[in-house]
Design a protein around this motif. Sequence first.
Motif, mmCIF file in Angstrom:
data_model
loop_
_atom_site.group_PDB
_atom_site.id
_atom_site.type_symbol
_atom_site.label_atom_id
_atom_site.label_comp_id
_atom_site.label_asym_id
_atom_site.label_seq_id
_atom_site.Cartn_x
_atom_site.Cartn_y
_atom_site.Cartn_z
ATOM 1 N N LEU A 129 0.762 -1.290 -0.006
ATOM 2 C CA LEU A 129 -0.052 -0.134 -0.051
ATOM 3 C C LEU A 129 0.892 1.211 -0.065
ATOM 4 C CD1 LEU A 129 -2.887 1.323 0.253
ATOM 5 C CD2 LEU A 129 -2.653 1.224 2.823
ATOM 6 N N PRO A 181 0.257 8.466 -3.007
ATOM 7 C CA PRO A 181 0.276 8.967 -1.807
ATOM 8 C C PRO A 181 -1.152 9.307 -1.285
ATOM 9 C CG PRO A 181 0.978 10.578 -2.993
ATOM 10 C CD PRO A 181 0.908 9.444 -4.027
ATOM 11 N N MET A 182 -1.456 9.320 0.033
ATOM 12 C CA MET A 182 -2.716 9.582 0.513
ATOM 13 C C MET A 182 -3.043 11.182 0.768
ATOM 14 S SD MET A 182 -4.426 7.880 3.976
ATOM 15 C CE MET A 182 -3.535 8.723 5.215
ATOM 16 N N GLU A 183 -4.174 11.552 0.596
ATOM 17 C CA GLU A 183 -4.414 13.018 0.724
ATOM 18 C C GLU A 183 -5.265 13.108 2.136
ATOM 19 O OE1 GLU A 183 -5.982 14.542 -2.714
ATOM 20 O OE2 GLU A 183 -3.958 14.445 -3.825
ATOM 21 N N GLU A 208 -8.234 13.853 2.703
ATOM 22 C CA GLU A 208 -9.499 13.822 2.265
ATOM 23 C C GLU A 208 -10.529 12.405 2.628
ATOM 24 O OE1 GLU A 208 -9.570 14.574 -1.842
ATOM 25 O OE2 GLU A 208 -8.882 16.766 -1.632
ATOM 26 N N SER A 260 -10.044 9.876 -0.175
ATOM 27 C CA SER A 260 -8.824 9.290 -0.316
ATOM 28 C C SER A 260 -8.461 8.224 0.857
ATOM 29 C CB SER A 260 -7.484 10.576 -0.417
ATOM 30 O OG SER A 260 -6.367 10.023 -0.575
ATOM 31 N N ILE A 261 -8.616 8.860 2.058
ATOM 32 C CA ILE A 261 -8.563 8.052 3.065
ATOM 33 C C ILE A 261 -9.489 6.480 3.112
ATOM 34 C CG2 ILE A 261 -9.016 7.636 5.601
ATOM 35 C CD1 ILE A 261 -8.498 10.575 5.828
ATOM 36 N N SER A 262 -10.475 6.634 2.642
ATOM 37 C CA SER A 262 -11.379 5.326 2.467
ATOM 38 C C SER A 262 -11.020 4.310 1.360
ATOM 39 C CB SER A 262 -12.779 5.970 2.350
ATOM 40 O OG SER A 262 -12.952 6.611 1.161
ATOM 41 N N SER A 263 -10.307 5.187 0.349
ATOM 42 C CA SER A 263 -9.959 4.459 -0.728
ATOM 43 C C SER A 263 -8.567 3.541 -0.234
ATOM 44 C CB SER A 263 -9.514 5.449 -2.047
ATOM 45 O OG SER A 263 -8.744 4.581 -3.031
ATOM 46 N N HIS A 264 -7.642 4.358 0.436
ATOM 47 C CA HIS A 264 -6.504 3.518 0.907
ATOM 48 C C HIS A 264 -6.769 2.573 1.749
ATOM 49 C CE1 HIS A 264 -4.407 7.044 -1.291
ATOM 50 N NE2 HIS A 264 -3.144 6.147 -1.004
ATOM 51 N N THR A 313 -8.052 -0.383 -0.115
ATOM 52 C CA THR A 313 -7.102 -1.091 -0.915
ATOM 53 C C THR A 313 -6.176 -1.895 0.067
ATOM 54 O OG1 THR A 313 -7.107 0.743 -2.581
ATOM 55 C CG2 THR A 313 -5.108 -0.614 -2.438
#
Length: 318
Positions: free
Chosen positions: A256, A261-263, A265, A268-272, A275
């Motif tokens: 991961l 990179p995670m933003e 938001e 973005s946080i939920s997507s990371h 994943t």
Amino acid sequence: MTTTPNPTLIYPPKPSILFTNIHFYISHKPFTSSSSPKSNSFTIKCSGNASSDPKNSDGGLKNLLSGIVDERVDELLNREENRVLLDGLDKATQRVEIAKRELAQIEQQELENKKMKEYINQLEIRAAEIEECQKELLEARTLVDEAERSLEVEIEDKNSTMTETEREEMYKNKERFESVKAASVSAIVGTLAGLPISLTQAANTSQLILPSVITLISCALFGVTFRYAVRRDLDNFQLKTGTSAAFAFVKGLATLGGGPPMELEVGSISSHAFTGAVYISENLLIFLFAAVGLDFCIKLRILSPFPIETDVSTTKVD
């Protein structure tokens, strides 16, 4: 027997034949041995026109004589004393037949007894051969036991002559070899388990090489760590699954981290997070398969747990 011509005819076409004075002497007691049997005589007078054919004349005479003889024979057989003799003869014949059957049965029994004796002799010979084989086996076992004792004595002598450094080096070499086997088993099983996952993510063959190599190296390190972590506590399920989960979290989070990179938001946080959960689940499945393969090989004694021998530590201390 005399022939008297008819006085009325000088040349008769069919001469008349007269049978007179035919005497039969028959004893009243045919089965006794008297010197002068009493005999009866009777006369048969036959007259009439005989055929000119001598064969017909002889046939009529024969038939007449046979009828008379049959009547006399029947009369003799119907007498009481002769009937007793005939009954005795029948009984004697029956006794002879019974004796023959008994003799045949006795001969059959003798033949069976002979065969049984031959069979018993063969069994005795087989028993003697088996006893000889058992003696040879006992001698061979004795020789094997003596060879094992001598070998154990030689090994003990060799171990006693070995120095402490040599023992430690031999022990380390055995442990290294078992660790290499554990790494090989884990790498093969884990790579095969992760191959379907890599096929779903790679578009061509070149993209499949790097994930497979990373999985191979990770599973090899997992095999060595699993052997040293579990040791001889093979029934500890929590320890086995905990080791697999630790490697899955490390590899999944590392994958991961290699992505975008995670933003700060929510999207973005939920997507990371999603994943990362997928990566961790995929790697957990891979390392669980590797752990199952290692456990199976250890239980089949293909792979030895750590430490290899329980008496090595005691030997080192002594």
